[in-house]
Motif scaffolding. Sequence first.
Motif, PDB file in Angstrom:
ATOM      1  N   ALA A 114     -19.630   4.745  -4.667  1.00  0.00           N
ATOM      2  CA  ALA A 114     -19.110   4.418  -3.371  1.00  0.00           C
ATOM      3  C   ALA A 114     -19.567   5.221  -2.433  1.00  0.00           C
ATOM      4  O   ALA A 114     -20.124   4.997  -1.353  1.00  0.00           O
TER       5      ALA A 114
ATOM      6  N   LYS B 175      -6.812   9.535  -2.498  1.00  0.00           N
ATOM      7  CA  LYS B 175      -6.763  10.220  -3.926  1.00  0.00           C
ATOM      8  C   LYS B 175      -8.005  10.895  -4.223  1.00  0.00           C
ATOM      9  O   LYS B 175      -8.928  10.348  -4.379  1.00  0.00           O
TER      10      LYS B 175
ATOM     11  N   GLY C 283      -6.020   3.510  -1.562  1.00  0.00           N
ATOM     12  CA  GLY C 283      -6.264   2.478  -2.850  1.00  0.00           C
ATOM     13  C   GLY C 283      -5.230   1.413  -2.743  1.00  0.00           C
ATOM     14  O   GLY C 283      -5.158   0.528  -1.897  1.00  0.00           O
ATOM     15  N   PHE C 284      -4.304   1.274  -3.346  1.00  0.00           N
ATOM     16  CA  PHE C 284      -3.849   0.235  -3.888  1.00  0.00           C
ATOM     17  C   PHE C 284      -2.280   0.230  -3.277  1.00  0.00           C
ATOM     18  O   PHE C 284      -1.532   1.083  -3.183  1.00  0.00           O
ATOM     19  N   GLY C 285      -1.954  -0.902  -2.717  1.00  0.00           N
ATOM     20  CA  GLY C 285      -0.530  -0.948  -2.311  1.00  0.00           C
ATOM     21  C   GLY C 285       0.080   0.098  -1.620  1.00  0.00           C
ATOM     22  O   GLY C 285       1.351   0.016  -1.670  1.00  0.00           O
TER      23      GLY C 285
ATOM     24  N   THR D  34      -8.172  -0.390   3.156  1.00  0.00           N
ATOM     25  CA  THR D  34      -7.764  -0.624   1.908  1.00  0.00           C
ATOM     26  C   THR D  34      -8.688  -0.837   1.174  1.00  0.00           C
ATOM     27  O   THR D  34      -9.483  -1.929   1.412  1.00  0.00           O
ATOM     28  N   LYS D  35      -8.759  -0.306   0.053  1.00  0.00           N
ATOM     29  CA  LYS D  35     -10.054  -0.635  -1.167  1.00  0.00           C
ATOM     30  C   LYS D  35      -9.620  -1.891  -1.642  1.00  0.00           C
ATOM     31  O   LYS D  35      -8.195  -2.021  -2.065  1.00  0.00           O
ATOM     32  N   PRO D  36     -10.605  -2.678  -1.903  1.00  0.00           N
ATOM     33  CA  PRO D  36     -11.929  -2.636  -1.644  1.00  0.00           C
ATOM     34  C   PRO D  36     -12.164  -3.313  -0.108  1.00  0.00           C
ATOM     35  O   PRO D  36     -11.344  -4.006   0.267  1.00  0.00           O
ATOM     36  N   PHE D  37     -12.728  -2.848   0.553  1.00  0.00           N
ATOM     37  CA  PHE D  37     -13.008  -3.024   1.986  1.00  0.00           C
ATOM     38  C   PHE D  37     -14.461  -3.482   2.441  1.00  0.00           C
ATOM     39  O   PHE D  37     -15.371  -3.109   1.884  1.00  0.00           O
ATOM     40  N   ASP D  38     -14.357  -4.154   3.475  1.00  0.00           N
ATOM     41  CA  ASP D  38     -15.706  -4.762   4.025  1.00  0.00           C
ATOM     42  C   ASP D  38     -16.216  -3.696   4.656  1.00  0.00           C
ATOM     43  O   ASP D  38     -15.723  -2.991   5.692  1.00  0.00           O
ATOM     44  N   LEU D  39     -17.432  -3.393   4.706  1.00  0.00           N
ATOM     45  CA  LEU D  39     -18.295  -2.466   5.630  1.00  0.00           C
ATOM     46  C   LEU D  39     -18.360  -2.862   6.891  1.00  0.00           C
ATOM     47  O   LEU D  39     -18.373  -1.737   7.764  1.00  0.00           O
TER      48      LEU D  39
END
Lengths: 127, 563
Positions: free
Chosen positions: A15, A56, A83-85, A103-108
């Motif tokens: 990443a 994280k 990350g997540f939620g 928020t992962k996964p995100f658009d570049l």
Amino acid sequence: MMKLKILVAEDEQIALKHLSYTLENEGHIVTGVRNGLDALKKVEKEDFDILIADIKMPGMDGLTLLTEVKTRSPDIEVIIVTGFGSIESAVDAMKKGAFDYLTKPFDLDDLTLKIKRIQKNRGAFNK
Amino acid sequence: MQLRIWHKIIIGISIPSFIALLGSFITYGYIKDIKNRQGFVQIADDLTEQGLEVRRNEKNFFHYKNAEHHGHLRDAISVLADSIRSISPETIEEIGNDKFSLLNKTIQTYSTLLNDLYGNYQQEIEVTEKVRAEGRKLETLATNGKPAKELTPRFILNLRRLEKNYMLFRDKKSFFELENGLSQLRNLSLSCYECVSYIEAIDNLFAAYKKSYSTANDLQNTGNNIEEVTGKIASRERQRISSFLTLTQRLSLIIVALLCTLGPLFVYRTAAYIVTPIKRLVDITKKISNGDITLRAPLKEQDETFQLAESFNTMLDNLYQTQQTLEQSLKLLRDKQSQLVEAEKLAVAGSVASGVAHELNNPLNNLYLAAQVLSKEIGQGPVSDMAKETVRDIFSQVLRVKKIVNELRELSREKKPEFKKIYLLGAINNALKMIRFPEEISNIKYNVEAPEDVEVYADKHQLEQVFINLFTNAVDAMEERGGLLNIKIDTVGNYAQVKVSDTGKGILPEDIPKVFDPFFTTKDDGTGLGLAIVNCIIVSHKGKIAVDSEPNKGATFTITLPR
């Protein structure tokens, strides 16, 4: 377009690689670290415009880093990658002074947009 | 009812006691009687003794024939008569009036005869003197002058001898001899004046002796009678005592026999009466402890044991109730436990799903970033179409994984729903805004029918998610040919009803029961979680969802939610 000094703190190597590549392609100067403590050290040594930090991380987590960085260099704009939620932590980050969150996964493209906004603000400010 | 056992015990004890008591009273009465009778016997014995005294004196009087012994005899008879007089009238009554009146009469007779006899004896003396005197006269005559030839001194002397013999012996022999001599003299009587006097005197003597003999006989007989009567009285009294004693003996035997039989019988019956219900209870207890808890004590006697049995039965009923309740609770517990286990399994699955999704997030992010960068790099350079296509494939699959991860996240969301009153129309419109209507075909139209805006009790985010999923499915179904997405709001009683229908390709009949199953999908790029999530949300809102469809004609999802 203004060149910005961006510090990316991300423990996932792939990443980090892609983020750095993309941002460099857009003309920014990118420094990459893989944990929170290193990020803090870098901030203490150099000036950065933007800090993109994962929430994280080993060493120091994103929110603590945010607080620490903001005390040392209040001008740095911080983008927190959650990350997540964890919308709560995103909101928390905003309260602690983050510029925005992803928020992962995100658009570049999204990231690019946010950086453009920072540039605009800087530009306005600078003027 | 309270006294029943006491009654039985008292009766059980009373009857033998009563018999014993009765026997004792009777025996006491008899013994008292016997004691009285003993007194009578004593009296009778006294009388007998006095009677014998009379007889003794009588014998003496016969022998001596004088005033002294007459006096003694008179005294003896007086003693007897006084004795009788001194007996109380009650005693006389007890012993027997008839006996005593007879005795008294006999004594009277005796006294009279005694006097007569005494008179006779006096007369005897007189007559005897006369005879002697005349005899002497005759003797003198015979010696001096002879009135007759036969009247010799020897004859006279012989006659005088016979006279003396007769006076001495007074028996038949001497009587006949004298009578003979006298008859000889009688033949001479015509000429002998003194002979006649003598003969007269002897005749008088004969008469006097005869009289006193007869009177003495009568006296003796009367004396015998007295002895007899007194003897009878005594023996009768003794007899009476004897029979009383026998009676008492017999009675005692009977009482003892009765007590020996009735006593144990009553004791046994009374004890049995108390013990039987208790034994019954003990038996029932044993049977119950062997397992049969439906048994109850029979309610037979109407006394304290009735209450005991009743209480016992009530206790058993309660016990049974408790047992039933316990069993029910146990069943409930077991049900809840299995539900908990299921929930926990789900939770585990959820957390696994959550964990998986979480773990996938970073690799996914890496992939996505890499794909984005690759796509950009490829897009500009001279690479084969296959390479470009491959990049597009990678991209699409990464997006697919992203969708799955998102939906997994949604499914295992631990965030608690916040229930508020939400306007359905608002949620529907928000959802519609989020739907991507594919640009290739703009033949998909939507229509909202809401006669009124209805409020439901729901979590805003989740409600929107439901509509997003349903609308997305509808759009996907109508992708090829276009169509109409129709949304209708209604109220049915306390519920709000939303019908989401499309005119797409519909659902096959065999698939209809499976549409809400997780990971069931008919789409190539479907995750199979959309409707599962919808179902989960609707159920947690205490609503219902149903589907109706015909292939190629479309599908209608009917949602019911509480208002």
